[in-house]
Design an enzyme around this catalytic site. Structure first.
Site, PDB file in Angstrom:
ATOM      1  N   GLY A   1       4.728   2.332 -10.815  1.00  0.00           N
ATOM      2  CA  GLY A   1       5.903   2.641 -10.015  1.00  0.00           C
ATOM      3  C   GLY A   1       5.717   2.411  -8.530  1.00  0.00           C
ATOM      4  O   GLY A   1       6.553   2.800  -7.727  1.00  0.00           O
TER       5      GLY A   1
ATOM      6  N   ASP B   1       5.852   0.535  -5.072  1.00  0.00           N
ATOM      7  CA  ASP B   1       6.615  -0.550  -4.456  1.00  0.00           C
ATOM      8  C   ASP B   1       6.466  -0.473  -2.951  1.00  0.00           C
ATOM      9  O   ASP B   1       5.737   0.389  -2.432  1.00  0.00           O
ATOM     10  CB  ASP B   1       8.086  -0.530  -4.908  1.00  0.00           C
ATOM     11  CG  ASP B   1       8.821   0.730  -4.470  1.00  0.00           C
ATOM     12  OD1 ASP B   1       8.768   1.055  -3.275  1.00  0.00           O
ATOM     13  OD2 ASP B   1       9.467   1.371  -5.317  1.00  0.00           O
TER      14      ASP B   1
ATOM     15  N   TYR C   1       6.134  10.363 -10.417  1.00  0.00           N
ATOM     16  CA  TYR C   1       7.436  10.423 -11.096  1.00  0.00           C
ATOM     17  C   TYR C   1       7.691  11.833 -11.618  1.00  0.00           C
ATOM     18  O   TYR C   1       6.851  12.406 -12.307  1.00  0.00           O
ATOM     19  CB  TYR C   1       7.465   9.420 -12.242  1.00  0.00           C
ATOM     20  CG  TYR C   1       7.760   8.005 -11.814  1.00  0.00           C
ATOM     21  CD1 TYR C   1       7.983   7.675 -10.485  1.00  0.00           C
ATOM     22  CD2 TYR C   1       7.844   6.991 -12.761  1.00  0.00           C
ATOM     23  CE1 TYR C   1       8.283   6.381 -10.113  1.00  0.00           C
ATOM     24  CE2 TYR C   1       8.141   5.681 -12.393  1.00  0.00           C
ATOM     25  CZ  TYR C   1       8.353   5.386 -11.070  1.00  0.00           C
ATOM     26  OH  TYR C   1       8.650   4.101 -10.708  1.00  0.00           O
TER      27      TYR C   1
ATOM     28  N   LYS D   1      11.150  -8.537 -13.739  1.00  0.00           N
ATOM     29  CA  LYS D   1      11.386  -8.231 -12.327  1.00  0.00           C
ATOM     30  C   LYS D   1      10.074  -7.909 -11.629  1.00  0.00           C
ATOM     31  O   LYS D   1       9.228  -7.214 -12.193  1.00  0.00           O
ATOM     32  CB  LYS D   1      12.344  -7.050 -12.189  1.00  0.00           C
ATOM     33  CG  LYS D   1      12.879  -6.850 -10.787  1.00  0.00           C
ATOM     34  CD  LYS D   1      14.030  -5.863 -10.777  1.00  0.00           C
ATOM     35  CE  LYS D   1      13.551  -4.431 -10.794  1.00  0.00           C
ATOM     36  NZ  LYS D   1      14.654  -3.462 -10.875  1.00  0.00           N
TER      37      LYS D   1
ATOM     38  N   LYS E   1       8.262  -6.537  -7.892  1.00  0.00           N
ATOM     39  CA  LYS E   1       8.416  -5.889  -6.598  1.00  0.00           C
ATOM     40  C   LYS E   1       7.919  -6.833  -5.506  1.00  0.00           C
ATOM     41  O   LYS E   1       6.884  -7.499  -5.672  1.00  0.00           O
ATOM     42  CB  LYS E   1       7.610  -4.590  -6.562  1.00  0.00           C
ATOM     43  CG  LYS E   1       8.065  -3.578  -7.607  1.00  0.00           C
ATOM     44  CD  LYS E   1       9.434  -3.009  -7.296  1.00  0.00           C
ATOM     45  CE  LYS E   1       9.853  -1.985  -8.342  1.00  0.00           C
ATOM     46  NZ  LYS E   1      11.145  -1.343  -7.999  1.00  0.00           N
TER      47      LYS E   1
ATOM     48  N   ASP F   1      12.603  -7.444  -6.125  1.00  0.00           N
ATOM     49  CA  ASP F   1      13.099  -6.128  -5.691  1.00  0.00           C
ATOM     50  C   ASP F   1      12.327  -5.688  -4.452  1.00  0.00           C
ATOM     51  O   ASP F   1      11.121  -5.490  -4.510  1.00  0.00           O
ATOM     52  CB  ASP F   1      12.875  -5.136  -6.843  1.00  0.00           C
ATOM     53  CG  ASP F   1      13.377  -3.728  -6.532  1.00  0.00           C
ATOM     54  OD1 ASP F   1      13.882  -3.501  -5.414  1.00  0.00           O
ATOM     55  OD2 ASP F   1      13.270  -2.867  -7.408  1.00  0.00           O
TER      56      ASP F   1
ATOM     57  N   GLU G   1      16.985  -7.607  -5.201  1.00  0.00           N
ATOM     58  CA  GLU G   1      17.467  -6.229  -5.363  1.00  0.00           C
ATOM     59  C   GLU G   1      17.073  -5.402  -4.141  1.00  0.00           C
ATOM     60  O   GLU G   1      15.960  -5.537  -3.630  1.00  0.00           O
ATOM     61  CB  GLU G   1      16.818  -5.659  -6.626  1.00  0.00           C
ATOM     62  CG  GLU G   1      17.130  -4.205  -6.897  1.00  0.00           C
ATOM     63  CD  GLU G   1      16.587  -3.748  -8.257  1.00  0.00           C
ATOM     64  OE1 GLU G   1      16.390  -4.606  -9.146  1.00  0.00           O
ATOM     65  OE2 GLU G   1      16.348  -2.544  -8.414  1.00  0.00           O
TER      66      GLU G   1
ATOM     67  N   GLU H   1      20.571   1.775  -7.200  1.00  0.00           N
ATOM     68  CA  GLU H   1      19.803   2.937  -7.661  1.00  0.00           C
ATOM     69  C   GLU H   1      19.825   4.069  -6.651  1.00  0.00           C
ATOM     70  O   GLU H   1      19.661   5.222  -7.014  1.00  0.00           O
ATOM     71  CB  GLU H   1      18.359   2.552  -7.995  1.00  0.00           C
ATOM     72  CG  GLU H   1      17.494   2.233  -6.799  1.00  0.00           C
ATOM     73  CD  GLU H   1      16.093   1.774  -7.208  1.00  0.00           C
ATOM     74  OE1 GLU H   1      15.986   0.677  -7.789  1.00  0.00           O
ATOM     75  OE2 GLU H   1      15.128   2.506  -6.963  1.00  0.00           O
TER      76      GLU H   1
ATOM     77  N   ASP I   1      22.843   4.379 -11.458  1.00  0.00           N
ATOM     78  CA  ASP I   1      21.751   5.230 -11.927  1.00  0.00           C
ATOM     79  C   ASP I   1      22.386   6.507 -12.469  1.00  0.00           C
ATOM     80  O   ASP I   1      23.267   7.076 -11.836  1.00  0.00           O
ATOM     81  CB  ASP I   1      20.807   5.522 -10.750  1.00  0.00           C
ATOM     82  CG  ASP I   1      19.649   6.419 -11.122  1.00  0.00           C
ATOM     83  OD1 ASP I   1      18.504   5.956 -11.038  1.00  0.00           O
ATOM     84  OD2 ASP I   1      19.883   7.598 -11.489  1.00  0.00           O
TER      85      ASP I   1
ATOM     86  N   HIS J   1      20.122   0.848 -13.333  1.00  0.00           N
ATOM     87  CA  HIS J   1      18.751   1.150 -12.932  1.00  0.00           C
ATOM     88  C   HIS J   1      18.127   2.095 -13.951  1.00  0.00           C
ATOM     89  O   HIS J   1      18.771   3.035 -14.392  1.00  0.00           O
ATOM     90  CB  HIS J   1      18.752   1.831 -11.559  1.00  0.00           C
ATOM     91  CG  HIS J   1      17.420   2.378 -11.141  1.00  0.00           C
ATOM     92  ND1 HIS J   1      17.166   3.732 -11.031  1.00  0.00           N
ATOM     93  CD2 HIS J   1      16.269   1.754 -10.825  1.00  0.00           C
ATOM     94  CE1 HIS J   1      15.922   3.905 -10.634  1.00  0.00           C
ATOM     95  NE2 HIS J   1      15.346   2.732 -10.508  1.00  0.00           N
ATOM     96  N   ALA J   2      16.870   1.826 -14.288  1.00  0.00           N
ATOM     97  CA  ALA J   2      16.167   2.753 -15.178  1.00  0.00           C
ATOM     98  C   ALA J   2      14.710   2.821 -14.762  1.00  0.00           C
ATOM     99  O   ALA J   2      14.324   2.320 -13.711  1.00  0.00           O
ATOM    100  CB  ALA J   2      16.338   2.349 -16.629  1.00  0.00           C
ATOM    101  N   GLY J   3      13.909   3.432 -15.606  1.00  0.00           N
ATOM    102  CA  GLY J   3      12.506   3.670 -15.259  1.00  0.00           C
ATOM    103  C   GLY J   3      12.327   5.140 -14.975  1.00  0.00           C
ATOM    104  O   GLY J   3      12.957   5.994 -15.593  1.00  0.00           O
TER     105      GLY J   3
ATOM    106  N   GLU K   1      17.887  -2.277 -17.296  1.00  0.00           N
ATOM    107  CA  GLU K   1      16.468  -2.213 -16.930  1.00  0.00           C
ATOM    108  C   GLU K   1      15.665  -1.396 -17.950  1.00  0.00           C
ATOM    109  O   GLU K   1      16.148  -0.412 -18.501  1.00  0.00           O
ATOM    110  CB  GLU K   1      16.318  -1.577 -15.536  1.00  0.00           C
ATOM    111  CG  GLU K   1      14.873  -1.601 -15.034  1.00  0.00           C
ATOM    112  CD  GLU K   1      14.744  -1.260 -13.553  1.00  0.00           C
ATOM    113  OE1 GLU K   1      15.685  -0.654 -12.993  1.00  0.00           O
ATOM    114  OE2 GLU K   1      13.702  -1.622 -12.949  1.00  0.00           O
TER     115      GLU K   1
END
Lengths: 455, 455
Positions: A32, A34, A42, A226, A228, A256, A282, A309, A332, A359-361, A390
């Site tokens: 995660g 970026d 998270y 995708k 980053k 992104d 993105e 998002e 989101d 948007h997901a994750g 996503e």
């Protein structure tokens, strides 16, 4: 307005908003990571909505670690606004419920309709819808898809939308989508919803891992991947080159930037990456910069520009569409005010002919947002053209009904509810700061260290 | 980034963010009542920033009642990001401090740059500036006005601004304002800053009180008055007629709808009030609707359109200016990320030639925002043409240095600091929920009753 229990059914009221501060120490492995969020943990501000009948509804707000306790407190702040409310009444008029938690004459000062207090409202609204779907015995996407056009329009607060979408226009586009709903539902159940994956592209991964994950994603059937970008231009050229070499010329690759650029910088940086044919850029700049996105889109065409998002509400999405600023709506499930506002955003996207690519994750975002993509396909947009949902393969094991991916597509859930329910063991293990996962001193030290991205 | 105490001066670091939930039961008399906020309890999430040397800085976030405790918790959430920081270093580089509390890689998910977490950042930044001004022995307006153009430009994060204002452009306009600063400072000290008052116009007041207060405002020398509108069109026609009759044709009367309308509704409603020659329409629609404000402005011209008290950050102000959507920038000292972002907004307004007419009222907003209006006059805009600073006569008695109004103008403060320090007795009396002011059961019952404005 005073909320009184329904005297005819005094035992069937909302009794409590039980909240949990659940955090996963993902910053250890830079999953995660970026350009704007180098060390996220998270997390979920997790809500169990209790009723006196024993029925429960589940909701959550995804966050990035620090602040998750504050987000949980924001949800708790809404408890006096909904406790004592008949759950039958709440389900029968979710628009009223949404207005109540969004427009409270005192609380709205902390927004309005944005930030922690608005995401809290979204969790409460989503929890009521989760309960409604459980009671109906249907997954949320199906419950929404089976509502009539009139019922769907009745969910939406049009106050700030009518200059872009009126009630009549929304009705007309929903009615136009009625034919074919049964066929699309069958196709969705048979084939699943198309998806793309961000798994290969986190900034913290080394080259081998990047290329291996890119190839695996294509082999697994994902329609798009995708990466980053935005931390270092030479590195981005190199990494995007590696990814393009790994997947060949036919697979779309989104990039992104997670908001790190100003307008001119975005245009220049994306221009340098153009040789690798990125499908979209993105979050090239601040999610608040509608006119900035429009300027970037004009300059980098035919590369698409997308965001959402961190788009705070439907009023911002409306303007992104009015200004021709975006090529996809990345809504989101946990950023805005819940199901009712998400339906409004989906209707606006349809009005402007712009695909919804959610948007997901994070934590639980895949589990939640799949319902909105599927509802959009069945009952609104009626098409999968340019519609990608996503997918990131993090933390699904903590959910009672984790998403299922087959052949690079989301399998449509058949179990009742909206997807937010977490396993009790996971909540206990990862509750911050007292859960066993947080007792490791190394983790605590890591967590305590602030990190920020300098301008 | 790890923040370590300066080893050369270990006793001079930020040690604590002491926060208080202070609420005033203003809903009893409907002071501050408007179409969107019918029963506000004016409140402050109040911050005392402690250092190991004993120096203190004061900041606050104004809120409308419920949610004030959450806002106080949001400020406390920033404590780990600033504690241990050398106060000398923080003062020497407030831009770094601002970035640290605004762009934390985890906390920013709750914004970014908006809502409770951003207002909290503003309180911390403002408290450091308050301390800096005390240490310098100057009121904040003077401290800012005496900075060089280069120093002022160095306060600002230009990342998302350069498509509207570059560092060079900002430098040029500040240098252009250098001549005459001494004369303007002298004039400000002699005459005070022009003001308007909202005291007469709250929705909850009866006709006699409305007309009496209108006349008093003019007699007191205010250059303009303002009325709340938007609850009922016939009532607005009647009340605006009464106000116009009370003050005659020469006094500008602003009207303020507090966001209750959509775009078409705003245009129609303001049109009906045109016969009474309103000077401006404030907050005709959602503060997020840049394109909506532009459409309203085009339609109701020559009536001016203004907004800003709930404009979440400088990126939104930038776009309001780029889109020709507003005739005045109603910045609020507690809505955005503090002094550094306020300087950015003031520079943008100057670039676009739009006057800054700050929002005040509430709790402490007059005390704080006067410094920015005065800085703007002395060092940036260099003019009072169309520059009105809002005044409301609520709750000043709770501040150690309450604003002073003479002849309808703000007397320039001469005491050191930024104005946020409250009296200890007031904090004790009005701390929620345990202060003596809240032990009255009637008040508690009133406070517990949610209120909201239906769409």
């Amino acid at each position: 307005m005073t909320v009184s229990p329904d005297p005819s059914d005094p035992h069937n009221v909302i009794t409590e908003l039980e909240v949990h501060d659940v955090r996963f120490p993902t910053s250890r492995h830079r999953d995660g990571s970026d350009a704007m969020n180098p060390f996220p943990d998270y997390s979920a501000a997790y809500l169990v909505l209790h009723t006196s009948s024993g029925e429960k509804g589940y909701g959550l707000v995804f966050t990035s670690g620090r602040g998750n306790g504050l987000q949980a407190a924001a949800i708790k702040e809404l408890e006096p606004l909904v406790c004592g409310t008949s759950i039958d009444a709440a389900i029968a008029d979710t628009a009223e419920l949404s207005a109540r938690v969004t427009n409270d004459g005192q609380l709205r000062w902390l927004g309005p309709q944005k930030g922690a207090i608005h995401m809290a409202a979204g969790a409460v609204v989503n929890a009521v819808w989760d309960l409604a779907a459980r009671r109906a015995g249907k997954p949320l996407w199906q419950l929404l898809s089976e509502l009539s056009p009139e019922q769907l329009v009745g969910l939406v607060d049009f106050r700030y939308l009518r200059d872009a979408l009126t009630e009549d226009e929304a009705l007309a586009l929903l009615r136009a989508a009625e034919p074919g709903k049964a066929e699309r539902t069958a196709r969705l159940l048979a084939e699943g919803h198309p998806a793309y994956t961000t798994t290969p592209g986190w900034l913290g991964y080394d080259d081998d891992k990047l290329q291996r994950l890119c190839k695996e994603a294509v082999a697994d059937g994902f329609g798009m991947i995708k990466l980053k970008v935005g931390a270092d231009p030479a590195e981005d050229v190199r990494r995007l080159g590696l990814a393009r070499a790994a997947v060949g010329s036919d697979v779309p690759i989104g990039i992104d930037a997670n908001q790190v650029w100003g307008v001119a910088e975005a245009i220049e940086w994306v221009g340098r990456l153009g040789e690798f044919d990125p499908y979209w850029i993105e979050e090239p700049t601040s999610p608040d910069d509608i006119l900035g996105h429009a300027a970037v889109r004009k300059a980098v065409s035919p590369i698409k520009v997308v965001t959402g998002e961190q788009c705070q509400n439907v009023i911002m999405f409306k303007q992104l569409l009015q200004a021709d600023a975006i090529d996809a709506v990345q809504l989101d499930a946990c950023r805005v005010g819940g199901v009712n506002e998400l339906v409004a955003i989906i209707l606006l996207a349809a009005k402007f002919g712009v695909p919804v690519c959610p948007h997901a994750g994070g934590v639980g975002l895949c589990e939640l947002v799949q319902h909105f993509a599927m509802f959009d396909y069945v009952a609104v947009a009626g098409s999968w053209d340019d519609h990608y949902l996503e997918y990131v393969d993090h933390l699904h094991e903590h959910f009672v009904e984790p998403v299922v991916i087959e052949n690079g597509r989301y399998v449509a859930p058949r179990v009742p509810g909206g997807g937010a329910e977490m396993k009790l063991d996971s909540i206990a293990e990862f509750t911050y700061p007292d859960g066993p996962a947080w007792r490791d001193e190394t983790l605590e030290a890591l967590h305590a260290e602030p990190s920020f991205s300098a301008p």
